[in-house]
Design a protein around this motif. Structure first.
Motif: not given
Lengths: 772, 772
Positions: A493, A548-550, A557, A562-563, A593
């Motif tokens: 990211c 990417r974002r939750d 992320e 990764y999550f 992680d």
């Protein structure tokens, strides 16, 4: 953070002092008591020789040896380079009653060693009792001049307490030094020695493979010197003489050394020899006292301009001053050919090479203390643009791929998984350009050197990146982010954001130049051979960049997948497992992680205005417990963000590590040199952290907090020609334009004009931490 | 597949023949004309010396040198080991008229070199014309006995065509050989030479670091030998003598050498010397003719048992026989301490080490040709279980982690990204155990050695694997699959399936042993220290294993994120870019969907019964165009699957590469040794490919196809005590139990009983390829 303080030095606001010799920590002290002046540095070793644990170290900025690297795969580096322990210009031997002074073997008492941060002079004194019972008090002083980088000065004062007689002194220039990190090898060849004008001695040494040269010319002034005799051995020249001592009377020996280097292997040695002698001759009239006064004056200026004052926290007051001191010793922009190594000029460790720490941690320090130095750091990168372009080509890419670490601009990192996967280092250079211009408004630099770097770096990312076949995102596969515990990941990211920003900065600069500086734009475009369609290509790639974002939590992320990576409770790792690199199998580090140091969180620091507090909170809450802080740069960043989030206790805990990392040997490796670039992070920790300064907006902004232990703190920043004084106490933050024009800044989110008269803004609730 | 044939050898069903010397291909010929017998092997070099391009090579199975490896990170190998060019026991020099024979400089004609696959004897002849005009016809023969592994035999026949006189001959044992791959270094120290009984000469040499020894004892029989004289030089002993020649009469010199090795560095050299001499003495009565007859007899047996016959395709007929021949030369189970190196005993390339090729490609060959040899291959792995367990511990894991490649059982792969990330190699060993037992029904092995390996390998995967934090899947992060173009990926599908299978095979074996062999189970459990709950843990992990499949298409995702990886059209890569490792920057290889060799598709071969034809078709269609075939093992697997899917043209195209890889130097690196394990893939290509055999079910199954060019083909497999003959022509497949009891097999999906009388099953439509 299971690291603990190992304290043995006095806490004092202005002096780093060791009372009584701590032989078990001799190499730590050698690092801490290093002196330097950007051009050169020496570890705080005992110049008279020491039979205990010691790492002799005399370093010159940018002076290196190189070595071939055996690599099978195409594009991997075939050569590395590293700083070497160069000529020891302090070499001294002292004998009395036939006994040679050596603190590992002789009887002595009253040992005090002190580095005065106000004057930049290192002093040491003790009383030596010989086997025959003679008591001689010795005082040593040394400094490397901040005013005249070539000058190294040494003074020894002898005070016989219970006798009169002669002490035998030897002073020499020694090129027979060895590099501890490289199997105790000596890298010098073709050493020439000889006489210099005014009774001086000279030594010229060539580094074997790199062909670089270092030269030192010394002269001594010893009051009643008797029977001086010059002597030489392999790669060494020195002078031996007696000093007659009268009981109760101090006798002095001064040595002034003029050092110079020639980095170009093509310059004939005869010419280097001549110019080294000429340099010394030009300083023939400079006496010790005069040199010392000029040097101390430099430091006085520094502290007047940029002292950081903390009331109520003497330990960390000392820590932050020590940090500022060491940063200036390491670099203050004297020469755009120099840069900042991870360990400054205090060690061979980390090879004396420059990392992206320069742009991310050091540049902001200089930006607000010494903008010319900041500019020089960027000019250093500009001067290495050809090497960066060549490296990109070696990797089947275009544009400029800056090295993971370097002295001469080529890649020095032979560990390919770092040197080649950490593609984010080029973006750090672009970030440096942008940050410098955003703070200083120096469009001249942007439109000449900056634009060329931005174009080439954008071109690199455009050629290195790829399109995802299903989602159609643009991104970077097989990379490593700042978090070095995940190797070969896709779409880190931080990297993707930095590359996107680089595209945007470049496009924005081009737009601006089309209007404001079309001729310079044409020059830059011609120089880099800008092709039709490239700008449009970069625009497309920037806008398609995968970030990417939750959606639910707002957490970014760190990289693809990764999550869902296996979770590790970092807090449960036993303290004895650190450093993890030593205690865990290599392959075990990369599959959790757990992260090594901030990665996504760097974005919240660099681009504070891009993220709201809620997002910062969510990301900090997610990533902070996953961070092992295996990098010394990690605590400072966490502290800064914790301050912003009102996590006072966390912020202060991280700050302590950052501020006294080396004074308290938190990482148990200070003997391998100071964490110089982490000292920049310590400064950031005060100014960006507790000071709440942010420099990514249109104007500077401040939102200070006050730790519970502190009564107040104050710092200064140079900003657009003004010296902005910031003072924070429990009631208010006071800002004053100490010199220069009024400054527009934001304080706690509201624009303010700061004049010479100053403004006071009350501290909002929650900004003053409560004890406990 | 842009690789093309480089043909210069005769096409002949039984002989590999070079007519006229091809000096430009001398090193290719040296590889192709290698002879060996599992114990030792020699390249087809000119024993009389050659001044042109040559790589002298004399290798002994399992004999290696070791070297320290400088690795910073914990758990990375600190030592590697590799095969060396050992004692040259064929060393010969020939002089006539004061001129020394050397085909790079002398005049000669009528050169023919031929390796007769029926007898295993390499012959060479030519007529040498000296500067003085004398014409001498020379014939050389050599073989390494397949009956008595220690025996190496050489014959030279001299036929003077236009003169009578004496030829000077020198024959020696030479330990002053160098290793081309290691900077032309010689690794021998402590070389002892001396006389042996019966006028023989002996040489004993010690490998410097490994301490292993090699000994050779030679005796010569030269009809009218004149004035023999022994002479020695450093690491060399030899004998010089004259042979009187009569015009038109053949004179012969025979040499019989007895070689032995001592792999244990602890055995005193004096004892090795004595037993070497004793070994030679025991063979003192063996003459050349007798040894040759025994050797040729061995080969006759081999061909009687397992010839593969192809009608209508002479080139590939030769290719498959050459493959079978080389496989037997390399390994036939003489010693469970031996194994198969990637290049057999034909080169120093690939370090003479054993890879997972052994279990995946070679084991099936031996399973159906020489089940005892197959068993020995597994016993080799069993004997290295302690090293595999030690390696797991070094990696902070438990159980057995088999090395990427090895000679002595320790990890020889210093390229950590392969040696450490390719965790699938342990599963290949488990697969070997399961495959062997499934085919042979050898429960004795399974319940003694097999179970112990399965338990330790399961334990390794249980400790190496992790739980995904969101999905809760079990899997393996930071690995590399068989496809070595994706490094550090998560959940490589092949690896996950293989680990799941390993858990299942282990649990199933434990269940079976609880009932059938409880005492042996207890022994095994005690030996490995099986803990309560481990079996349940493995069951849970097997059932939670992440194996991702596209629901719509049925395609398995090679690893997390693969489907969305950037796409590369492999077919558009210019032929000149191959091999990619040489022409592409290393980091460029790893960021596409391009794969190096089959990965997911291996599962469709190994576990054919687990997947229906639709799934096989979908996966083949997806992965085949993404494969670069950078591995020589790739075409064979693709050919086999293409046959099953009825893709006749593809199948045949891939087959040609597999069958004549070295005879036609497709990969342009045959000069670096034969692709021995790829030869096993060539055999699989006939039997599993065109023969359509599958061995993963409860019984063997066959579903043959016939390529358009072939009139018919036939092969034999040993299966459960029977020799099963399979003959396929355009009309039918005929199966006969040539010896042994009737065999139950499936043919085209239907169970059949094959007796000595045989059965014929008509070829279904589409199974016979049409030309064009």
């Amino acid at each position: 953070m299971s690291k603990v303080a190992q304290r043995y030095l006095d806490v004092d606001p202005w002096v780093v002092r060791e009372r009584g010799f701590h032989a078990g920590r001799s190499r730590i002290s050698e690092s801490v008591f290093s002196v330097g002046n950007e051009f050169m540095g020496v570890r705080g070793c005992f110049e008279e020789g020491y039979g205990g644990q010691t790492t002799l170290g005399s370093y010159f900025n940018g002076l290196f040896e190189e070595e071939p690297v055996d690599n099978f795969f195409k594009g991997l580096v075939r050569r590395t380079h590293f700083i070497i322990n160069a000529v020891d210009w302090l070499h001294t031997r002292i004998a009395l009653d036939g006994e040679t002074l050596n603190l590992a073997r002789c009887r002595f008492h009253g040992f005090v060693r002190a580095l005065d941060l106000r004057t930049g002079v290192l002093c040491r004194e003790f009383v030596w009792t010989t086997r025959r019972g003679r008591k001689l008090k010795l005082s040593f002083e040394r400094f490397t001049s901040m005013r005249d980088g070539h000058l190294g000065c040494q003074r020894i004062v002898f005070m016989p307490l219970n006798f009169s007689g002669a002490v035998r002194v030897e002073m020499g220039l020694n090129a027979a030094t060895v590099c501890e990190l490289h199997g105790r090898r000596n890298f010098f060849s073709d050493v020439k020695t000889g006489a210099a004008a005014g009774g001086g001695l000279a030594l010229l040494a060539r580094i074997e493979r790199s062909g670089q040269r270092v030269m030192a010319v010394m002269r001594t002034e010893a009051a009643p010197a008797v029977a001086p005799r010059t002597f030489a051995s392999e790669k060494f020249i020195g002078r031996r003489f007696d000093v007659r001592l009268q009981r109760g009377q101090a006798s002095r020996v001064d040595r002034i050394v003029t050092c110079s280097v020639e980095k170009d292997a093509g310059v004939p040695s005869a010419r280097v020899w001549r110019s080294g002698l000429a340099l010394a001759k030009a300083r023939a009239g400079t006496g010790w006292e005069q040199a010392r006064a000029a040097h101390a004056g430099y430091w006085q200026d520094v502290w007047n301009k940029l002292d950081v004052r903390i009331e109520g926290d003497p330990e960390n007051q000392q820590g932050i001053r020590f940090s500022i001191f060491q940063l200036h010793q390491t670099y203050h922009g004297a020469d755009p050919g120099n840069n900042v190594a991870a360990k400054g000029l205090t060690s061979e460790s980390y090879w004396g090479v420059t990392w992206w720490d320069t742009e991310t941690y050091c540049l902001p320090f200089y930006l607000f203390n010494n903008p010319d130095a900041a500019r020089n750091l960027l000019l250093y990168r500009y001067s290495k643009l050809p090497q960066a372009c060549e490296r990109a080509r070696q990797k089947d890419c275009e544009g400029a791929r800056y090295p993971m670490c370097t002295i001469d601009g080529t890649e020095a990192c032979a560990t390919w998984q770092h040197g080649d996967l950490e593609i984010h280092v080029s973006a750090a250079v672009a970030y440096g350009v942008w940050h410098y211009v955003n703070v200083t408004g120096d469009k001249g630099f942007l439109h000449r050197e900056g634009i060329e770097m931005l174009l080439q770096i954008s071109r690199y990312y455009a050629s290195r990146g790829q399109w995802a076949q299903r989602t159609g995102d643009f991104g970077f596969w097989f990379v490593m982010g700042p978090d070095e515990f995940h190797m070969g990941v896709s779409n880190n990211c931080y990297t993707n954001v930095m590359a996107k920003k680089t595209f945007e900065w470049t496009l924005q600069t081009v737009r601006e130049m089309r209007r404001a500086a079309p001729a310079l734009l044409k020059t830059a475009a011609d120089r880099v051979g800008l092709r039709p369609g490239e700008l449009a290509d970069w625009r497309r790639k920037a806008s398609a960049m995968r970030i990417r974002r939750d959606r639910r939590t707002g957490v970014y992320e760190q990289h693809d997948g990764y999550f869902d990576a296996p979770h590790l409770e970092c807090s449960r790792i036993p303290a004895t497992d650190f450093p993890l690199y030593h205690h865990w199998a290599y392959f075990r580090l990369f599959r959790w992680d757990m992260i090594k140091q901030p990665d996504v969180l760097l974005l919240h620091l660099f681009f504070s205005h891009d993220y709201d507090l809620k997002n910062k909170r969510a990301n900090y809450a997610y990533y902070e417990p996953r961070c092992s802080h295996e990098s010394s740069l990690s605590p400072g960043v966490h502290s800064i963000l914790a301050v912003e989030l009102g996590l006072h206790a966390k912020a202060y805990a991280y700050w302590r590590h950052a501020a006294r990392l080396d004074l308290d040997d938190y990482n148990r490796n200070t003997h391998e040199g100071l964490h110089t670039t982490s000292m920049a992070a310590a400064w950031l920790n005060v100014v960006y952290g507790f000071g709440g300064m942010r420099s990514d907006g249109k104007m500077l902004s401040f939102a200070p907090s006050l730790p519970a232990r502190w009564r107040s703190f104050a710092f200064r920043v140079l900003y657009r020609g003004s010296v902005l004084k910031v003072n924070v106490d429990r009631r208010a933050v006071a800002l004053t334009a100490a010199s220069g024009p009024p400054v527009r800044v934001e304080v706690f989110g509201r624009p303010r004009t700061v004049t010479a008269a100053g403004i006071r803004v009350p501290m909002p609730a929650g900004r003053v931490a409560r004890a406990g």
